[in-house]
Design a protein around this motif. Structure first.
Motif, mmCIF file in Angstrom:
data_model
loop_
_atom_site.group_PDB
_atom_site.id
_atom_site.type_symbol
_atom_site.label_atom_id
_atom_site.label_comp_id
_atom_site.label_asym_id
_atom_site.label_seq_id
_atom_site.Cartn_x
_atom_site.Cartn_y
_atom_site.Cartn_z
ATOM 1 N N SER A 189 0.830 -1.203 0.000
ATOM 2 C CA SER A 189 0.000 0.000 0.000
ATOM 3 C C SER A 189 0.864 1.253 0.000
ATOM 4 O O SER A 189 0.599 2.215 -0.726
ATOM 5 N N HIS A 190 1.914 1.239 0.812
ATOM 6 C CA HIS A 190 2.809 2.391 0.893
ATOM 7 C C HIS A 190 3.520 2.624 -0.440
ATOM 8 O O HIS A 190 3.670 3.770 -0.881
ATOM 9 N N GLU A 191 3.952 1.551 -1.076
ATOM 10 C CA GLU A 191 4.708 1.669 -2.321
ATOM 11 C C GLU A 191 3.860 2.165 -3.487
ATOM 12 O O GLU A 191 4.376 2.767 -4.429
ATOM 13 N N THR A 192 2.554 1.903 -3.447
ATOM 14 C CA THR A 192 1.690 2.176 -4.603
ATOM 15 C C THR A 192 0.602 3.211 -4.328
ATOM 16 O O THR A 192 -0.286 3.383 -5.156
ATOM 17 N N GLY A 193 0.679 3.880 -3.191
ATOM 18 C CA GLY A 193 -0.363 4.857 -2.867
ATOM 19 C C GLY A 193 -1.717 4.222 -2.679
ATOM 20 O O GLY A 193 -2.740 4.768 -3.105
ATOM 21 N N GLY A 194 -1.744 3.026 -2.049
ATOM 22 C CA GLY A 194 -3.010 2.326 -1.834
ATOM 23 C C GLY A 194 -3.448 1.518 -3.033
ATOM 24 O O GLY A 194 -4.641 1.419 -3.329
ATOM 25 N N LEU A 195 -2.474 0.921 -3.734
ATOM 26 C CA LEU A 195 -2.715 0.161 -4.972
ATOM 27 C C LEU A 195 -3.330 1.044 -6.058
ATOM 28 O O LEU A 195 -4.161 0.595 -6.852
ATOM 29 N N VAL A 196 -2.909 2.282 -6.103
ATOM 30 C CA VAL A 196 -3.365 3.213 -7.138
ATOM 31 C C VAL A 196 -2.392 3.211 -8.314
ATOM 32 O O VAL A 196 -2.805 3.177 -9.477
ATOM 33 N N TYR A 197 -1.093 3.219 -8.031
ATOM 34 C CA TYR A 197 -0.092 3.347 -9.090
ATOM 35 C C TYR A 197 0.421 1.992 -9.548
ATOM 36 O O TYR A 197 0.850 1.164 -8.743
ATOM 37 N N ILE A 198 0.380 1.768 -10.843
ATOM 38 C CA ILE A 198 0.895 0.537 -11.427
ATOM 39 C C ILE A 198 2.373 0.693 -11.749
ATOM 40 O O ILE A 198 3.142 -0.262 -11.650
ATOM 41 N N LYS A 199 2.770 1.885 -12.138
ATOM 42 C CA LYS A 199 4.166 2.134 -12.493
ATOM 43 C C LYS A 199 4.632 3.431 -11.857
ATOM 44 O O LYS A 199 3.833 4.260 -11.414
ATOM 45 N N GLU A 200 5.936 3.586 -11.811
ATOM 46 C CA GLU A 200 6.557 4.741 -11.182
ATOM 47 C C GLU A 200 6.072 6.035 -11.830
ATOM 48 O O GLU A 200 6.008 6.146 -13.061
#
Length: 296
Positions: free
Chosen positions: A147-158
């Motif tokens: 969740s932290h890495e993806t903004g709550g599973l919002v972002y698929i790529k950087e």
């Protein structure tokens, strides 16, 4: 007359015998109420379902699990319409789809629950080692970091495309066959660098070195790369995320294995706290504990 009475008695006996062998009516289980949610508030009379049983709130309550608190009146088993947040899923995963959706209410449709459960076969020990408490704790720890890495599973790529050319280590003998700018962060753990794509692909039996874009195109492959890192890589830490939880080293060591060189030892306490807060929230959703050593 006696013969007539005898005939009637025989006939009556046949009816009684027929009645005796009729199968008993099967009791129908009640329909399950709306699944209990740890983030919702319930008042007197509010009905929920949890672990296949219906409950009614006796008074105001929030984050008190049915069956573990006297605030709830047990109304009996239910069998249709759900069953509440029962972690015992047919897929064997300790996180139900309802709980997954509760954790990630704004997630990108790419990150499907089915994709996650399809990926579990790659690492069967994940969230399946030790007690139920530990299994749920590991699932919460992994998903909190994701969740932290993806903004709550919002972002698929950087998001920052200016970084894309930086993730090619040309000194590797296999180079960057998909192009210098192809190995940017993708997926739930934001897999980056050509050497990580090579190692993950080799472990999973997928040619990610030549086709790193699969991680942003296929949900199951994306989740598999996240599980690959969690279960096999220690990164800048000293142990994998999996071992940190199942061996009770603490959530802080999972942070260290993912981004410890930047965040731990006072590097970015706000980011560390953000991960801890999400982990605490997810353990509450799953009805488990955080354990000790939360920070790094």
């Amino acid at each position: 007359m006696i013969r007539r009475v005898m005939s009637l008695l025989v006939a009556l006996g046949a009816v009684v015998a027929a009645l005796v062998v009729l199968p008993a009516a099967t009791a129908q289980a009640a329909t399950c109420a709306t699944a209990w949610s740890s983030s919702s508030v319930y008042t007197n009379g509010g009905s929920v379902s949890y672990n296949g049983r219906n409950y009614t709130a006796k008074w105001w309550t929030q984050n008190e699990r049915p069956g573990s608190s006297d605030v709830w009146a047990d109304k009996g088993a239910c069998g249709t319409g759900g069953g509440g947040e029962d972690p015992g899923q047919s897929n064997g995963f300790v996180v139900s789809e309802a709980q997954f959706n509760q954790m990630f209410p704004n997630r990108n449709p790419f990150y499907t629950y089915q994709g996650l459960t399809d990926a579990l076969s790659a690492y069967p020990a994940f969230a399946n080692t030790g007690s139920d408490e530990i299994k749920k704790r590991e699932a919460a720890a992994f998903l909190a970091n994701v969740s932290h890495e993806t903004g709550g599973l919002v972002y698929i790529k950087e998001v920052n495309e200016a970084n894309y050319p930086h993730y090619c280590d040309a000194s590797q003998p296999y180079g960057c066959p998909a192009g210098q700018s192809a190995y940017y962060g993708k997926g739930p753990i934001q897999l980056s660098w050509n050497f990580n794509y090579k190692a993950a692909g080799d472990a999973l039996g997928i040619d990610l070195l030549n086709n790193p874009y699969l991680v942003e195109q296929n949900a199951a492959i994306a989740w598999k790369t996240g599980l690959w890192y969690w279960n096999t890589q220690s990164g800048p830490g000293t142990m994998t995320g999996h071992n940190a939880i199942v061996n009770n080293a603490g959530f802080g060591e999972t942070i260290r294995s993912i981004n410890g060189a930047i965040e731990c030892n006072g590097g970015n306490p706000a980011q560390v706290q953000s991960r801890i807060d999400k982990f605490t929230q997810f353990t509450q959703v799953l009805g488990t504990t955080t354990g000790s050593n939360l920070s790094c």
